[in-house]
Design a protein around this motif. Structure first.
Motif, PDB file in Angstrom:
ATOM      1  N   GLY A  41       6.789  -8.001  -9.930  1.00  0.00           N
ATOM      2  CA  GLY A  41       7.503  -8.105  -8.668  1.00  0.00           C
ATOM      3  C   GLY A  41       7.459  -6.879  -7.800  1.00  0.00           C
ATOM      4  O   GLY A  41       8.020  -6.886  -6.703  1.00  0.00           O
ATOM      5  N   VAL A  42       6.784  -5.805  -8.241  1.00  0.00           N
ATOM      6  CA  VAL A  42       6.736  -4.569  -7.459  1.00  0.00           C
ATOM      7  C   VAL A  42       5.449  -4.519  -6.639  1.00  0.00           C
ATOM      8  O   VAL A  42       4.351  -4.721  -7.173  1.00  0.00           O
ATOM      9  CB  VAL A  42       6.826  -3.322  -8.357  1.00  0.00           C
ATOM     10  N   LYS A  43       5.584  -4.260  -5.348  1.00  0.00           N
ATOM     11  CA  LYS A  43       4.440  -4.113  -4.446  1.00  0.00           C
ATOM     12  C   LYS A  43       4.451  -2.694  -3.882  1.00  0.00           C
ATOM     13  O   LYS A  43       5.492  -2.212  -3.440  1.00  0.00           O
ATOM     14  CB  LYS A  43       4.521  -5.118  -3.282  1.00  0.00           C
ATOM     15  N   HIS A  44       3.289  -2.040  -3.908  1.00  0.00           N
ATOM     16  CA  HIS A  44       3.207  -0.650  -3.461  1.00  0.00           C
ATOM     17  C   HIS A  44       2.615  -0.545  -2.052  1.00  0.00           C
ATOM     18  O   HIS A  44       1.494  -0.989  -1.816  1.00  0.00           O
ATOM     19  CB  HIS A  44       2.382   0.184  -4.436  1.00  0.00           C
ATOM     20  N   ALA A  45       3.373   0.057  -1.172  1.00  0.00           N
ATOM     21  CA  ALA A  45       2.932   0.256   0.207  1.00  0.00           C
ATOM     22  C   ALA A  45       2.185   1.579   0.339  1.00  0.00           C
ATOM     23  O   ALA A  45       2.241   2.446  -0.544  1.00  0.00           O
ATOM     24  CB  ALA A  45       4.137   0.245   1.148  1.00  0.00           C
ATOM     25  N   LEU A  46       1.487   1.743   1.458  1.00  0.00           N
ATOM     26  CA  LEU A  46       0.788   2.990   1.738  1.00  0.00           C
ATOM     27  C   LEU A  46       1.748   4.170   1.710  1.00  0.00           C
ATOM     28  O   LEU A  46       2.890   4.065   2.178  1.00  0.00           O
ATOM     29  CB  LEU A  46       0.127   2.937   3.122  1.00  0.00           C
ATOM     30  N   ASN A  47       1.288   5.274   1.185  1.00  0.00           N
ATOM     31  CA  ASN A  47       2.089   6.497   1.177  1.00  0.00           C
ATOM     32  C   ASN A  47       2.104   7.101   2.584  1.00  0.00           C
ATOM     33  O   ASN A  47       1.048   7.456   3.115  1.00  0.00           O
ATOM     34  CB  ASN A  47       1.480   7.488   0.183  1.00  0.00           C
ATOM     35  N   PRO A  48       3.265   7.248   3.203  1.00  0.00           N
ATOM     36  CA  PRO A  48       3.343   7.802   4.560  1.00  0.00           C
ATOM     37  C   PRO A  48       3.233   9.327   4.572  1.00  0.00           C
ATOM     38  O   PRO A  48       4.125  10.032   5.032  1.00  0.00           O
ATOM     39  CB  PRO A  48       4.708   7.322   5.054  1.00  0.00           C
ATOM     40  N   ASP A  49       2.121   9.815   4.067  1.00  0.00           N
ATOM     41  CA  ASP A  49       1.875  11.256   3.960  1.00  0.00           C
ATOM     42  C   ASP A  49       1.490  11.801   5.337  1.00  0.00           C
ATOM     43  O   ASP A  49       0.439  11.446   5.877  1.00  0.00           O
ATOM     44  CB  ASP A  49       0.738  11.488   2.957  1.00  0.00           C
ATOM     45  N   PRO A  50       2.313  12.672   5.923  1.00  0.00           N
ATOM     46  CA  PRO A  50       2.018  13.161   7.279  1.00  0.00           C
ATOM     47  C   PRO A  50       0.841  14.120   7.345  1.00  0.00           C
ATOM     48  O   PRO A  50       0.347  14.418   8.438  1.00  0.00           O
ATOM     49  CB  PRO A  50       3.324  13.863   7.686  1.00  0.00           C
ATOM     50  N   TYR A  51       0.362  14.602   6.195  1.00  0.00           N
ATOM     51  CA  TYR A  51      -0.729  15.578   6.178  1.00  0.00           C
ATOM     52  C   TYR A  51      -2.080  14.949   5.849  1.00  0.00           C
ATOM     53  O   TYR A  51      -3.087  15.240   6.472  1.00  0.00           O
ATOM     54  CB  TYR A  51      -0.419  16.689   5.173  1.00  0.00           C
ATOM     55  N   ARG A  52      -2.117  14.087   4.822  1.00  0.00           N
ATOM     56  CA  ARG A  52      -3.389  13.534   4.367  1.00  0.00           C
ATOM     57  C   ARG A  52      -3.438  12.014   4.455  1.00  0.00           C
ATOM     58  O   ARG A  52      -4.414  11.395   4.031  1.00  0.00           O
ATOM     59  CB  ARG A  52      -3.642  13.965   2.911  1.00  0.00           C
ATOM     60  N   GLY A  53      -2.385  11.405   4.975  1.00  0.00           N
ATOM     61  CA  GLY A  53      -2.316   9.955   5.023  1.00  0.00           C
ATOM     62  C   GLY A  53      -3.200   9.344   6.087  1.00  0.00           C
ATOM     63  O   GLY A  53      -3.696  10.020   7.000  1.00  0.00           O
ATOM     64  N   ARG A  54      -3.391   8.036   5.984  1.00  0.00           N
ATOM     65  CA  ARG A  54      -4.292   7.309   6.872  1.00  0.00           C
ATOM     66  C   ARG A  54      -3.880   7.408   8.340  1.00  0.00           C
ATOM     67  O   ARG A  54      -4.726   7.482   9.227  1.00  0.00           O
ATOM     68  CB  ARG A  54      -4.337   5.838   6.449  1.00  0.00           C
ATOM     69  N   PHE A  55      -2.563   7.439   8.600  1.00  0.00           N
ATOM     70  CA  PHE A  55      -2.087   7.460   9.979  1.00  0.00           C
ATOM     71  C   PHE A  55      -1.440   8.794  10.370  1.00  0.00           C
ATOM     72  O   PHE A  55      -0.684   8.854  11.339  1.00  0.00           O
ATOM     73  CB  PHE A  55      -1.089   6.323  10.204  1.00  0.00           C
ATOM     74  N   GLY A  56      -1.745   9.841   9.617  1.00  0.00           N
ATOM     75  CA  GLY A  56      -1.179  11.146   9.949  1.00  0.00           C
ATOM     76  C   GLY A  56       0.336  11.106   9.931  1.00  0.00           C
ATOM     77  O   GLY A  56       0.945  10.585   8.998  1.00  0.00           O
ATOM     78  N   TYR A  69       2.797   3.473   9.416  1.00  0.00           N
ATOM     79  CA  TYR A  69       2.937   3.204   7.985  1.00  0.00           C
ATOM     80  C   TYR A  69       3.961   2.092   7.740  1.00  0.00           C
ATOM     81  O   TYR A  69       3.799   1.261   6.834  1.00  0.00           O
ATOM     82  CB  TYR A  69       3.373   4.457   7.239  1.00  0.00           C
ATOM     83  N   ALA A  70       5.032   2.061   8.535  1.00  0.00           N
ATOM     84  CA  ALA A  70       6.057   1.027   8.389  1.00  0.00           C
ATOM     85  C   ALA A  70       5.472  -0.349   8.657  1.00  0.00           C
ATOM     86  O   ALA A  70       5.888  -1.349   8.049  1.00  0.00           O
ATOM     87  CB  ALA A  70       7.229   1.309   9.332  1.00  0.00           C
ATOM     88  N   GLU A  71       4.480  -0.425   9.528  1.00  0.00           N
ATOM     89  CA  GLU A  71       3.829  -1.693   9.813  1.00  0.00           C
ATOM     90  C   GLU A  71       3.117  -2.216   8.564  1.00  0.00           C
ATOM     91  O   GLU A  71       3.020  -3.440   8.353  1.00  0.00           O
ATOM     92  CB  GLU A  71       2.828  -1.526  10.957  1.00  0.00           C
ATOM     93  N   ASP A  72       2.636  -1.310   7.716  1.00  0.00           N
ATOM     94  CA  ASP A  72       2.016  -1.732   6.460  1.00  0.00           C
ATOM     95  C   ASP A  72       3.053  -2.393   5.551  1.00  0.00           C
ATOM     96  O   ASP A  72       2.733  -3.345   4.834  1.00  0.00           O
ATOM     97  CB  ASP A  72       1.395  -0.521   5.746  1.00  0.00           C
ATOM     98  N   GLU A  89      11.987   2.529  10.806  1.00  0.00           N
ATOM     99  CA  GLU A  89      11.230   1.307  11.036  1.00  0.00           C
ATOM    100  C   GLU A  89      11.091   0.484   9.765  1.00  0.00           C
ATOM    101  O   GLU A  89      11.194  -0.749   9.791  1.00  0.00           O
ATOM    102  CB  GLU A  89       9.844   1.642  11.604  1.00  0.00           C
ATOM    103  N   THR A  90      10.863   1.154   8.649  1.00  0.00           N
ATOM    104  CA  THR A  90      10.718   0.432   7.382  1.00  0.00           C
ATOM    105  C   THR A  90      12.010  -0.279   7.012  1.00  0.00           C
ATOM    106  O   THR A  90      11.996  -1.443   6.577  1.00  0.00           O
ATOM    107  CB  THR A  90      10.304   1.406   6.267  1.00  0.00           C
ATOM    108  N   TYR A  91      13.134   0.400   7.164  1.00  0.00           N
ATOM    109  CA  TYR A  91      14.417  -0.221   6.846  1.00  0.00           C
ATOM    110  C   TYR A  91      14.636  -1.488   7.679  1.00  0.00           C
ATOM    111  O   TYR A  91      15.184  -2.480   7.192  1.00  0.00           O
ATOM    112  CB  TYR A  91      15.558   0.770   7.081  1.00  0.00           C
ATOM    113  N   LYS A  92      14.212  -1.488   8.937  1.00  0.00           N
ATOM    114  CA  LYS A  92      14.345  -2.688   9.791  1.00  0.00           C
ATOM    115  C   LYS A  92      13.560  -3.853   9.194  1.00  0.00           C
ATOM    116  O   LYS A  92      14.060  -4.981   9.105  1.00  0.00           O
ATOM    117  CB  LYS A  92      13.827  -2.393  11.196  1.00  0.00           C
ATOM    118  N   HIS A  93      12.324  -3.605   8.786  1.00  0.00           N
ATOM    119  CA  HIS A  93      11.481  -4.663   8.236  1.00  0.00           C
ATOM    120  C   HIS A  93      12.063  -5.203   6.924  1.00  0.00           C
ATOM    121  O   HIS A  93      12.054  -6.423   6.687  1.00  0.00           O
ATOM    122  CB  HIS A  93      10.065  -4.150   7.986  1.00  0.00           C
ATOM    123  N   VAL A  94      12.549  -4.306   6.073  1.00  0.00           N
ATOM    124  CA  VAL A  94      13.073  -4.709   4.771  1.00  0.00           C
ATOM    125  C   VAL A  94      14.352  -5.524   4.937  1.00  0.00           C
ATOM    126  O   VAL A  94      14.530  -6.576   4.302  1.00  0.00           O
ATOM    127  CB  VAL A  94      13.318  -3.464   3.886  1.00  0.00           C
TER     128      VAL A  94
END
Length: 398
Positions: free
Chosen positions: A213-228, A234-237, A274-279
């Motif tokens: 039941g656990v789903k892993h979202a993208l890590n919102p890493d501001p330095y090396r992450g996909r979206f800076g 990241y919340a959209e993911d 943003e993530t809290y809104k989606h959840v």
């Protein structure tokens, strides 16, 4: 041709500059290696150690302790005493403690306020169970929840961060009526059997079935992450994950507010809001893991989630809560807390009189010693931020 010549000249100058930096760096390291490090004067004389030798302790560990337990350094340090920011080995040598027992000692080793409170309670009552009344756990719950915003005013006391996160997930599933949970890649929340599936690190995962039941979202890493540093991206993911990998309804979202084991990595700006809104739109509750970031450690706020401008539904805490005592807590709202009353529930050792007295003393020490303000004053975040621009360069260029 002129452009090519100029480019070659620039390349040569760059190589010379790099070589010069490297030589200066090596010279600096050589000078530092020859200088004997010294610590400031400190008014404390460690007790003479009379126990078994270091080698005997090593042999005892190898024979009788879990073989997975590691010891740092080829020549391990044996710590026999601590006082505030310093540790002492069996020879009386003093060390500045920058690790704090895996970020657990929050107010200093053997802080007099904590020692006095624990000693006093040890002489009065060490343990019954919270089935019986005792003033320490009740007063502590009031004092601890007063530190939290909004409707976070009900505390459950346990013994470790893993226990706290296990309970928080159970609460989320009971309250929401849903099962799926969103966690983060690169996240760490403990290594109990129930939490192996929530882990975002292969380093800690045993090859056993886990993670139902656990789903892993993208890590919102501001330095090396996909979206800076674009938190909403990241919340959209997370929103997409809920829509595609679950029934569209989730139990909750669990994350650290600064990833600890994952490299002391903050979350991208604006991510949690943003993530809290989606959840919440998907029926879930939001859980903030404050095991490493709570109790004023960020300097700017008492809780890490406050730096993101959000209020979670459940907060878990451990480590610094007790300055080394086996103490942890889950704090939530009255509505979420009611879910636990559907069955009998208690914790044998959670919030026992000695740990509660120690926890109360930790809160007083943080407040009276101005430790949150001190964290803001001496914190390294600005200095580390200045190194970000050279994170991909050789170390001697930084």
């Amino acid at each position: 041709m002129r452009a090519v010549t100029q480019a070659l000249a620039n390349a040569v100058r760059g190589q010379r500059h790099l070589a010069g930096l490297q030589q200066r760096s090596q010279a600096s390291l050589a000078a530092r290696d020859t200088a004997e490090p010294t610590l400031p004067a400190f008014d404390h004389e460690p007790a003479k150690y009379t126990g078994p030798s270091k080698q005997e302790v090593i042999d005892l560990r190898k024979k009788h302790l879990n073989p997975a337990i590691m010891a740092w350094y080829k020549n391990p340090v044996m710590i026999t005493e601590g006082k505030m920011q310093y540790l002492f080995d069996e020879t009386g040598r003093r060390y500045l403690d920058a690790f704090a027992g895996i970020v657990t000692v929050s107010v200093g080793h053997c802080h007099p306020k904590v020692v006095q409170a624990v000693d006093r309670q040890n002489h009065l009552l060490q343990h019954t169970t919270n089935i019986y009344l005792n003033n320490e756990i009740a007063e502590y719950a009031q004092e601890l929840t007063a530190k939290l915003p909004g409707k976070l005013n009900v505390a459950y006391f346990v013994n470790s961060g893993s226990e706290a996160n296990d309970m928080a997930i159970l609460m989320a599933r009971l309250y929401s009526g849903n099962h799926d949970l969103i966690a983060l890649r690169n996240g760490y929340h403990g290594i109990s059997e129930g939490l192996l599936g929530v882990l975002g690190h292969s380093t800690w995962k045993y090859n056993v079935p886990s993670g139902g039941g656990v789903k892993h979202a993208l890590n919102p890493d501001p330095y090396r992450g996909r979206f800076g540093n674009d938190g909403p991206a990241y919340a959209e993911d997370v929103r997409d994950l809920i829509q595609t990998a679950t029934s569209g309804q989730v139990a909750g979202f669990l994350s650290e507010t600064i990833q600890g084991v994952g490299g002391a990595t903050p979350l991208a700006d604006g991510y949690l809001a943003e993530t809290y809104k989606h959840v919440r739109a998907a029926g879930g509750v939001c859980i903030a893991d404050e095991v490493q970031t709570g109790f004023g450690r960020t300097g700017t706020n008492f809780w890490g989630f406050e730096n993101q401008g959000v209020i979670p539904d459940i907060v878990t805490m451990a480590k610094g809560i007790g300055n080394g005592l086996p103490l942890a807590a889950v704090v939530t709202t009255e509505e979420v807390a009611q879910t636990m009353s559907r069955r009998l529930h208690f914790n044998t050792f959670g919030g026992n009189p000695v740990c509660s007295a120690g926890g109360r003393a930790v809160l007083k020490a943080i407040e009276e010693d101005g430790l949150q303000a001190n964290s803001l004053k001496v914190g390294l975040s600005d200095e580390l931020e200045s190194l970000n621009s050279c994170s991909r360069l050789p170390i001697w260029e930084c």
